[in-house]
Scaffold this motif. Structure first.
Motif, PDB file in Angstrom:
ATOM      1  N   ALA A  33      17.605  77.629 -91.850  1.00 13.86           N
ATOM      2  CA  ALA A  33      16.868  77.143 -90.842  1.00 13.86           C
ATOM      3  C   ALA A  33      16.471  78.360 -89.878  1.00 13.86           C
ATOM      4  CB  ALA A  33      17.409  76.141 -90.291  1.00 13.86           C
ATOM      5  N   PHE A  34      17.410  79.349 -89.529  1.00 13.92           N
ATOM      6  CA  PHE A  34      17.163  80.401 -88.744  1.00 13.92           C
ATOM      7  C   PHE A  34      16.205  81.358 -89.500  1.00 13.92           C
ATOM      8  CE2 PHE A  34      18.219  84.606 -86.706  1.00 13.92           C
ATOM      9  CZ  PHE A  34      17.779  84.211 -85.497  1.00 13.92           C
ATOM     10  N   PHE A  35      16.153  81.565 -90.930  1.00 13.85           N
ATOM     11  CA  PHE A  35      15.543  82.354 -91.562  1.00 13.85           C
ATOM     12  C   PHE A  35      13.917  81.897 -91.524  1.00 13.85           C
ATOM     13  CE2 PHE A  35      13.124  83.394 -95.486  1.00 13.85           C
ATOM     14  CZ  PHE A  35      13.230  84.465 -95.604  1.00 13.85           C
ATOM     15  N   ASP A  36      13.918  80.533 -91.919  1.00 11.69           N
ATOM     16  CA  ASP A  36      12.496  79.860 -91.762  1.00 11.69           C
ATOM     17  C   ASP A  36      11.750  79.976 -90.491  1.00 11.69           C
ATOM     18  OD1 ASP A  36      13.030  79.050 -94.508  1.00 11.69           O
ATOM     19  OD2 ASP A  36      13.395  77.277 -93.924  1.00 11.69           O
ATOM     20  N   GLU A  37      12.617  79.962 -89.246  1.00 10.70           N
ATOM     21  CA  GLU A  37      12.068  80.070 -87.938  1.00 10.70           C
ATOM     22  C   GLU A  37      11.491  81.646 -87.722  1.00 10.70           C
ATOM     23  OE1 GLU A  37      13.947  80.665 -83.514  1.00 10.70           O
ATOM     24  OE2 GLU A  37      15.087  79.233 -84.999  1.00 10.70           O
ATOM     25  N   LEU A  38      12.172  82.623 -88.136  1.00 12.05           N
ATOM     26  CA  LEU A  38      11.629  83.769 -88.051  1.00 12.05           C
ATOM     27  C   LEU A  38      10.639  84.381 -89.143  1.00 12.05           C
ATOM     28  CD1 LEU A  38      15.310  85.897 -87.544  1.00 12.05           C
ATOM     29  CD2 LEU A  38      13.495  84.859 -85.822  1.00 12.05           C
ATOM     30  N   PRO A  84       7.603  82.452 -90.561  1.00  8.68           N
ATOM     31  CA  PRO A  84       6.876  81.474 -91.114  1.00  8.68           C
ATOM     32  C   PRO A  84       5.826  81.561 -92.143  1.00  8.68           C
ATOM     33  CG  PRO A  84       6.022  82.357 -89.063  1.00  8.68           C
ATOM     34  CD  PRO A  84       7.472  83.080 -89.499  1.00  8.68           C
ATOM     35  N   ASP A  85       5.498  82.936 -92.265  1.00  7.25           N
ATOM     36  CA  ASP A  85       4.602  83.191 -93.420  1.00  7.25           C
ATOM     37  C   ASP A  85       5.236  84.311 -94.530  1.00  7.25           C
ATOM     38  OD1 ASP A  85       2.354  83.966 -94.859  1.00  7.25           O
ATOM     39  OD2 ASP A  85       1.299  85.074 -93.311  1.00  7.25           O
ATOM     40  N   LEU A  86       5.426  83.773 -95.714  1.00 10.66           N
ATOM     41  CA  LEU A  86       5.959  84.357 -96.811  1.00 10.66           C
ATOM     42  C   LEU A  86       4.916  84.625 -97.793  1.00 10.66           C
ATOM     43  CD1 LEU A  86       9.358  82.657 -97.176  1.00 10.66           C
ATOM     44  CD2 LEU A  86       8.927  84.652 -95.786  1.00 10.66           C
ATOM     45  N   THR A  87       3.631  85.031 -97.495  1.00 12.55           N
ATOM     46  CA  THR A  87       2.446  85.181 -98.388  1.00 12.55           C
ATOM     47  C   THR A  87       2.516  86.405 -99.152  1.00 12.55           C
ATOM     48  OG1 THR A  87       1.001  85.551 -96.524  1.00 12.55           O
ATOM     49  CG2 THR A  87       1.140  83.182 -97.424  1.00 12.55           C
ATOM     50  N   LYS A  88       2.969  87.456 -98.366  1.00 12.34           N
ATOM     51  CA  LYS A  88       2.919  88.862 -98.989  1.00 12.34           C
ATOM     52  C   LYS A  88       4.051  88.848-100.204  1.00 12.34           C
ATOM     53  CE  LYS A  88       3.007  93.478 -96.987  1.00 12.34           C
ATOM     54  NZ  LYS A  88       3.325  94.083 -95.757  1.00 12.34           N
ATOM     55  N   ASN A  89       3.592  89.671-101.130  1.00 16.47           N
ATOM     56  CA  ASN A  89       4.353  89.653-102.310  1.00 16.47           C
ATOM     57  C   ASN A  89       5.270  91.069-102.261  1.00 16.47           C
ATOM     58  OD1 ASN A  89       2.915  87.492-103.456  1.00 16.47           O
ATOM     59  ND2 ASN A  89       1.179  88.934-104.257  1.00 16.47           N
TER      60      ASN A  89
END
Length: 315
Positions: free
Chosen positions: A36-41, A43-48
């Motif tokens: 959950a903390f990872f997702d908070e920090l 929010p954008d994982l679009t870079k490959n």
């Protein structure tokens, strides 16, 4: 010399022999909290590609992530280690795609390994299989089984013959929350994430209590290293990580110079060394002798891993 850092003598013995071991580490609740903390920090994982929080130029982000990781890991640390000091942590993640491969490498020499030890706790936040980019390790390739100093301005002793290393690696197929605890000097690698999901993990450092951190800088055109004393959090304090690690340090205190040159092997010599180290660690070889005895010459100024990281980060 073996430096004790594990509570359990059997764990220490296995670690000394192999250079790594896998242990249950985080509870499901702790994994959930860090996810959950990872997702908070992030929010954008679009870079490959492959990413480490260490690469960020945002000190506040790095400090916030590190503090939380150490806080959540503290229970497992206390149950696993003795006479130790944590020195931070960072999130690692791989988006799906071939660019998420991480080259074979050894981590930097950051303590006096004759008197102390530094290790990494690599902990995935999802189940790891061969498809989503596991960490892979060459058993036995650690100090003092194979003595070599490591720095970002030095090539690896196997540079140019990476294929011989990769062919003999052992994949760590582990469930979420398991710690792959590896000596910082052990050779490791991570193949591309070929799954459909982001592979999340954490790397967190532990060293012998009271030992001073060090950083080594290769003097250009000389077989010398300049040695710097550093604060325990210096790995968080690079302003531009991928540029700064290739330059003479801007932080820390220079404590002098040492003469140093890397050990040199041709392909057959390197294969023989790999076999010696891996066999002593209790693992069988996967391949026969290399098909060429030709030595691959590598410039002392080569920074192949740095160059690859820069390329990945720009994509």
């Amino acid at each position: 010399m073996s430096v004790r850092i594990f509570q359990n003598p059997e764990h220490q013995e296995q670690f000394d022999k192999q250079g790594f071991l896998c242990l249950p580490f985080l509870s499901p609740q702790e994994v959930q909290k860090l996810n959950a903390f990872f997702d908070e920090l992030h929010p954008d994982l679009t870079k490959n590609g492959f990413f480490s929080g260490s690469y960020s130029s945002d000190f506040e982000y790095k400090k916030k992530a590190s503090d939380k990781i150490v806080e959540v890991f503290s229970r497992a640390y206390e149950e696993t280690f003795i006479n130790y000091t944590p020195f931070g942590g960072a999130f690692l993640y791989k988006t799906p795609g071939e660019q998420s491969e991480l080259a074979a490498h050894q981590d930097w020499t950051i303590v006096n390994e004759e008197e102390a030890i530094a290790l990494n706790c690599w902990v995935p936040l999802c189940d790891v299989d061969i498809n989503n980019g596991p960490i892979m390790i060459l058993p036995g390739s650690h100090y003092p089984k194979h003595t070599v100093l490591r720095a970002p301005t030095l090539p690896f002793f196997f540079s140019g013959n990476d294929d011989l290393i990769i062919d003999e690696l052992e994949a760590m197929i582990v469930p979420a929350g398991t710690a792959v605890i590896l000596n910082q000097s052990v050779i490791h690698y991570s193949p591309a994430n070929r799954s459909n999901d982001v592979r999340k993990a954490i790397t967190a450092g532990v060293k012998s209590k009271g030992d001073t951190m060090h950083f080594h800088y290769k003097v250009p055109n000389e077989d010398k290293l300049e040695v710097f004393e550093e604060e325990d959090d210096f790995l968080l304090r690079f302003d531009n990580f991928l540029e700064d690690i290739g330059q003479r340090p801007k932080m820390g205190k220079s404590i002098g110079f040492i003469d140093y040159s890397l050990p040199s092997y041709d392909r057959l010599g390197l294969y023989s060394k790999i076999k010696e180290l891996k066999t002593a660690a209790g693992f069988e070889m996967k391949t026969n002798r290399p098909d060429s005895e030709q030595s691959v010459q590598v410039s002392s100024e080569e920074k192949s891993l740095i160059d690859k990281l820069k390329a990945w980060w720009k994509n």
